[in-house]
Design a protein around this motif. Sequence first.
Motif, PDB file in Angstrom:
ATOM      1  N   LEU A  55     -15.889  -4.960  -6.542  1.00 53.74           N
ATOM      2  CA  LEU A  55     -15.524  -3.065  -6.351  1.00 53.74           C
ATOM      3  C   LEU A  55     -15.255  -3.068  -7.504  1.00 53.74           C
ATOM      4  CD1 LEU A  55     -12.624  -2.498  -3.893  1.00 53.74           C
ATOM      5  CD2 LEU A  55     -15.086  -2.251  -3.490  1.00 53.74           C
ATOM      6  N   SER A  56     -15.683  -1.966  -8.173  1.00 54.79           N
ATOM      7  CA  SER A  56     -15.785  -1.230  -9.926  1.00 54.79           C
ATOM      8  C   SER A  56     -15.687   0.635 -10.075  1.00 54.79           C
ATOM      9  CB  SER A  56     -17.226  -1.735 -10.084  1.00 54.79           C
ATOM     10  OG  SER A  56     -17.577  -3.170 -10.617  1.00 54.79           O
ATOM     11  N   ALA A  88     -14.672  -4.592 -19.197  1.00 59.22           N
ATOM     12  CA  ALA A  88     -15.365  -3.876 -19.993  1.00 59.22           C
ATOM     13  C   ALA A  88     -16.082  -3.037 -20.144  1.00 59.22           C
ATOM     14  CB  ALA A  88     -16.979  -5.238 -18.930  1.00 59.22           C
ATOM     15  N   ARG A  89     -16.432  -3.339 -21.257  1.00 64.72           N
ATOM     16  CA  ARG A  89     -16.869  -1.745 -22.317  1.00 64.72           C
ATOM     17  C   ARG A  89     -18.275  -2.464 -22.870  1.00 64.72           C
ATOM     18  NH1 ARG A  89     -18.106  -1.241 -27.587  1.00 64.72           N
ATOM     19  NH2 ARG A  89     -16.864  -2.889 -28.311  1.00 64.72           N
ATOM     20  N   GLN A  90     -19.225  -1.102 -22.125  1.00 63.03           N
ATOM     21  CA  GLN A  90     -20.439  -0.894 -22.751  1.00 63.03           C
ATOM     22  C   GLN A  90     -20.935   0.332 -23.909  1.00 63.03           C
ATOM     23  OE1 GLN A  90     -23.441  -3.530 -22.095  1.00 63.03           O
ATOM     24  NE2 GLN A  90     -24.304  -2.349 -23.588  1.00 63.03           N
ATOM     25  N   ASP A  91     -20.815  -0.454 -24.986  1.00 64.61           N
ATOM     26  CA  ASP A  91     -21.006   0.828 -25.428  1.00 64.61           C
ATOM     27  C   ASP A  91     -19.315   2.031 -25.629  1.00 64.61           C
ATOM     28  OD1 ASP A  91     -23.582   0.360 -27.307  1.00 64.61           O
ATOM     29  OD2 ASP A  91     -24.453   1.690 -25.291  1.00 64.61           O
ATOM     30  N   ASP A  92     -19.676   3.085 -25.177  1.00 71.35           N
ATOM     31  CA  ASP A  92     -18.466   3.825 -24.764  1.00 71.35           C
ATOM     32  C   ASP A  92     -18.078   3.939 -23.765  1.00 71.35           C
ATOM     33  OD1 ASP A  92     -18.413   4.547 -27.908  1.00 71.35           O
ATOM     34  OD2 ASP A  92     -19.314   5.984 -28.118  1.00 71.35           O
ATOM     35  N   THR A  93     -18.000   3.038 -22.396  1.00 69.19           N
ATOM     36  CA  THR A  93     -17.929   3.331 -20.851  1.00 69.19           C
ATOM     37  C   THR A  93     -17.077   2.176 -20.971  1.00 69.19           C
ATOM     38  OG1 THR A  93     -20.747   4.772 -21.193  1.00 69.19           O
ATOM     39  CG2 THR A  93     -18.930   3.321 -18.568  1.00 69.19           C
ATOM     40  N   TRP A  94     -16.543   2.190 -20.270  1.00 73.91           N
ATOM     41  CA  TRP A  94     -15.223   1.327 -19.654  1.00 73.91           C
ATOM     42  C   TRP A  94     -14.917   0.994 -18.415  1.00 73.91           C
ATOM     43  CZ3 TRP A  94     -12.559  -2.628 -22.426  1.00 73.91           C
ATOM     44  CH2 TRP A  94     -12.098  -1.957 -24.216  1.00 73.91           C
ATOM     45  N   THR A  95     -15.396  -0.100 -17.385  1.00 70.97           N
ATOM     46  CA  THR A  95     -15.708  -0.639 -16.522  1.00 70.97           C
ATOM     47  C   THR A  95     -13.671  -1.058 -16.247  1.00 70.97           C
ATOM     48  OG1 THR A  95     -17.594  -0.031 -16.025  1.00 70.97           O
ATOM     49  CG2 THR A  95     -16.222  -1.160 -14.372  1.00 70.97           C
ATOM     50  N   LEU A  96     -13.300  -1.121 -14.770  1.00 67.07           N
ATOM     51  CA  LEU A  96     -13.093  -2.180 -14.175  1.00 67.07           C
ATOM     52  C   LEU A  96     -13.601  -3.027 -13.399  1.00 67.07           C
ATOM     53  CD1 LEU A  96     -10.082  -3.435 -13.517  1.00 67.07           C
ATOM     54  CD2 LEU A  96      -9.366  -1.683 -12.836  1.00 67.07           C
ATOM     55  N   THR A  97     -13.887  -4.176 -13.276  1.00 66.68           N
ATOM     56  CA  THR A  97     -14.134  -4.969 -11.684  1.00 66.68           C
ATOM     57  C   THR A  97     -13.052  -5.877 -11.468  1.00 66.68           C
ATOM     58  OG1 THR A  97     -16.622  -3.845 -12.767  1.00 66.68           O
ATOM     59  CG2 THR A  97     -16.190  -6.108 -11.226  1.00 66.68           C
ATOM     60  N   VAL A  98     -13.227  -5.995 -10.457  1.00 69.32           N
ATOM     61  CA  VAL A  98     -12.872  -6.936  -9.578  1.00 69.32           C
ATOM     62  C   VAL A  98     -13.550  -7.666  -8.647  1.00 69.32           C
ATOM     63  CG1 VAL A  98     -10.375  -6.278  -9.233  1.00 69.32           C
ATOM     64  CG2 VAL A  98     -11.495  -5.501  -7.602  1.00 69.32           C
ATOM     65  N   ASN A  99     -13.744  -9.098  -8.514  1.00 66.99           N
ATOM     66  CA  ASN A  99     -14.748 -10.013  -7.717  1.00 66.99           C
ATOM     67  C   ASN A  99     -13.551 -10.105  -6.243  1.00 66.99           C
ATOM     68  OD1 ASN A  99     -17.187 -10.193  -9.467  1.00 66.99           O
ATOM     69  ND2 ASN A  99     -15.617 -10.877 -10.890  1.00 66.99           N
ATOM     70  N   LEU A 100     -13.709 -10.185  -5.260  1.00 63.45           N
ATOM     71  CA  LEU A 100     -13.169 -10.193  -3.931  1.00 63.45           C
ATOM     72  C   LEU A 100     -13.610 -11.618  -3.287  1.00 63.45           C
ATOM     73  CD1 LEU A 100     -13.297  -6.546  -2.261  1.00 63.45           C
ATOM     74  CD2 LEU A 100     -11.401  -7.845  -4.567  1.00 63.45           C
ATOM     75  N   GLY A 101     -12.857 -12.264  -3.551  1.00 67.73           N
ATOM     76  CA  GLY A 101     -12.788 -14.214  -2.418  1.00 67.73           C
ATOM     77  C   GLY A 101     -12.092 -13.194  -0.763  1.00 67.73           C
ATOM     78  N   MET A 127     -10.612  12.068 -16.801  1.00 66.00           N
ATOM     79  CA  MET A 127     -11.397  11.000 -16.403  1.00 66.00           C
ATOM     80  C   MET A 127      -9.500   9.890 -15.893  1.00 66.00           C
ATOM     81  SD  MET A 127     -13.104   8.711 -16.605  1.00 66.00           S
ATOM     82  CE  MET A 127     -15.052   8.485 -17.425  1.00 66.00           C
ATOM     83  N   THR A 128     -10.239   8.779 -15.058  1.00 65.31           N
ATOM     84  CA  THR A 128      -9.124   7.688 -15.241  1.00 65.31           C
ATOM     85  C   THR A 128      -8.583   6.868 -16.259  1.00 65.31           C
ATOM     86  OG1 THR A 128      -9.846   8.170 -12.495  1.00 65.31           O
ATOM     87  CG2 THR A 128      -8.463   6.114 -13.424  1.00 65.31           C
ATOM     88  N   ASP A 129      -7.677   6.573 -16.153  1.00 59.50           N
ATOM     89  CA  ASP A 129      -6.501   5.654 -17.328  1.00 59.50           C
ATOM     90  C   ASP A 129      -7.259   4.147 -16.519  1.00 59.50           C
ATOM     91  OD1 ASP A 129      -4.107   5.747 -15.527  1.00 59.50           O
ATOM     92  OD2 ASP A 129      -4.221   6.527 -17.469  1.00 59.50           O
ATOM     93  N   LEU A 130      -6.291   3.271 -17.230  1.00 63.21           N
ATOM     94  CA  LEU A 130      -6.736   2.051 -16.406  1.00 63.21           C
ATOM     95  C   LEU A 130      -5.544   2.187 -15.189  1.00 63.21           C
ATOM     96  CD1 LEU A 130      -8.038  -0.818 -16.685  1.00 63.21           C
ATOM     97  CD2 LEU A 130      -5.997  -1.664 -18.474  1.00 63.21           C
ATOM     98  N   SER A 131      -4.267   2.546 -15.773  1.00 64.14           N
ATOM     99  CA  SER A 131      -3.056   2.763 -14.499  1.00 64.14           C
ATOM    100  C   SER A 131      -3.735   3.178 -13.278  1.00 64.14           C
ATOM    101  CB  SER A 131      -1.835   2.461 -14.677  1.00 64.14           C
ATOM    102  OG  SER A 131      -1.402   1.947 -16.303  1.00 64.14           O
ATOM    103  N   GLN A 132      -4.286   4.422 -13.436  1.00 65.24           N
ATOM    104  CA  GLN A 132      -4.544   4.741 -12.503  1.00 65.24           C
ATOM    105  C   GLN A 132      -6.079   3.832 -11.500  1.00 65.24           C
ATOM    106  OE1 GLN A 132      -5.904   8.703 -14.707  1.00 65.24           O
ATOM    107  NE2 GLN A 132      -3.837   9.203 -13.610  1.00 65.24           N
ATOM    108  N   ALA A 133      -6.675   3.073 -12.321  1.00 63.13           N
ATOM    109  CA  ALA A 133      -7.786   2.609 -11.893  1.00 63.13           C
ATOM    110  C   ALA A 133      -7.469   1.626 -11.081  1.00 63.13           C
ATOM    111  CB  ALA A 133      -9.000   2.624 -13.494  1.00 63.13           C
ATOM    112  N   ILE A 134      -6.559   0.750 -11.590  1.00 61.79           N
ATOM    113  CA  ILE A 134      -5.987  -0.666 -10.741  1.00 61.79           C
ATOM    114  C   ILE A 134      -5.274  -0.155  -9.609  1.00 61.79           C
ATOM    115  CG2 ILE A 134      -4.322  -2.078 -10.792  1.00 61.79           C
ATOM    116  CD1 ILE A 134      -3.996  -2.137 -13.936  1.00 61.79           C
ATOM    117  N   ALA A 135      -4.522   1.183  -9.872  1.00 66.42           N
ATOM    118  CA  ALA A 135      -4.106   1.466  -8.512  1.00 66.42           C
ATOM    119  C   ALA A 135      -4.938   2.353  -6.829  1.00 66.42           C
ATOM    120  CB  ALA A 135      -2.992   2.688  -8.643  1.00 66.42           C
ATOM    121  N   GLN A 136      -6.131   2.608  -7.604  1.00 67.42           N
ATOM    122  CA  GLN A 136      -7.485   3.197  -6.976  1.00 67.42           C
ATOM    123  C   GLN A 136      -7.953   1.220  -6.118  1.00 67.42           C
ATOM    124  OE1 GLN A 136      -9.752   6.116  -9.301  1.00 67.42           O
ATOM    125  NE2 GLN A 136     -11.718   5.412  -7.743  1.00 67.42           N
ATOM    126  N   LEU A 137      -7.733   0.676  -6.938  1.00 68.39           N
ATOM    127  CA  LEU A 137      -9.155  -0.468  -6.068  1.00 68.39           C
ATOM    128  C   LEU A 137      -7.492  -1.486  -5.035  1.00 68.39           C
ATOM    129  CD1 LEU A 137     -10.618  -1.909  -9.626  1.00 68.39           C
ATOM    130  CD2 LEU A 137     -11.528  -0.611  -7.331  1.00 68.39           C
TER     131      LEU A 137
END
Length: 438
Positions: A25-26, A115-128, A1-11
């Motif tokens: 994007l999430s 954000a965490r919902q139960d045990d699931t974490w999501t990184l989201t960016v809102n785009l302007g 599973m992707t970690d936060l640094s990898q998730a940021i790089a992916q976005l």
Amino acid sequence: MTDLSQAIAQLVDSLSTLSPIPHQLSVCFLWPEEVDPIEWLDAQPIYPKFYWQTRDGREEVMALGQVKTFTDPAAAENVLSTNQRIWGGRSFDGRTARNQRCLQSFFFLPQIEVARQDDTWTLTVNLGDDLLKTQAALSKVTMAHPTLSPPECHILSTEHSPSFPDWSAMIDRALTHIEQTDLQKVVLARKTSLSLDRPVSAAQLLKASRDQNRANFHFMLALDEKHCFVGSTPERLFNRHGEDLSTEALAGTIGRGKSAEDDLALAKWLLNDSKNVYENRLVVDDISSRLASHCQTLTIEKTPHLVRLRKVQHLKRAIDAALNKGVSSATLLDTLQPTAAIAGLPREDAVAFIVENEPFARGWYSGSVGYLSAECSEFCVAIRSALMMGDSLQLFAGAGIVPGSVAESEWKELDRKMSTLLSLLTPIPDSTLEKRAG
């Protein structure tokens, strides 16, 4: 599973190839167990920042940076895309003649939402329109997370506003007003200002409170580095999913006992005390009358049940409704805030009495904080809260005044409510002082 640094790089990679530009994007990722989310949030250099944890602990959110800000939640609801959430709140008395400095409301669509919902974490960016701004914000995110020490300090001075003699006089005026006018109940508050011997950060207090005050909403709103509003509140203003609405009447308070037997005796007294049961019923009646024109059905818990917290016990009745089509979250904010539990009844009369008699402006205290979106919204009532500014800290608490209220017992109720946060400020151990001296 992707970690936060990898998730940021992916976005970041995705941002360079987007066409057309989506609203959001999430990506899911794995949060490192050794990192406390509050410590991570505290380390981020991006403002505004917002922390949110629901009362049941199932959802936890850190929102950073702003794509857009709103002072009108109704305007925000009209421009939000699917799944976008704006975070913030409404003050009690901002942008009034009494309190020009505080905003009436402040909401922001964050650049980054973790954000965490139960045990699931999501990184989201809102785009302007400016993707470079989003990339710049993502580049500032740090995985550094210095451990936050407990909020240890010495309190140099304590100042109550009003003082006890002024509080007693204010209670007398309120009881006379209730006897002679249409006012049925008024909630009067106290601000307690503490001067500390060293700065305590909002994140330190928030972390300590989250760890000890279970079954509460936990929140932090930081508009900049110097001013932060933080709290751990037991009271939900409302939760809306589509046309399903949940709210509650939380009114009537007693302390906790020193033993299980004491606790039970206090609980039985509270459940049968006519003053507290009456106070709770007033809140129920107010909420149900305010919601009547906005809903198809309304279900109210028949009798109050007990809510036990770390320092106090409350009476609570759940209220559920099926909303009419098209009722917005902004409409619900207008309808329900301020509640009878933090202002009084009738609302206009109670607010007028508060403005005329309380010796301070409430600001964010007893307002509401949370989020709204097209799909769902949730807000808590901003009680058991503090305004933090370095080595000074302001605590707030209120008490419902109805026939039979006694100034001294209501003052003690304020002390019990404030102890939710005040008891977290622990004196510095002698060994620590000796090391510093050495």
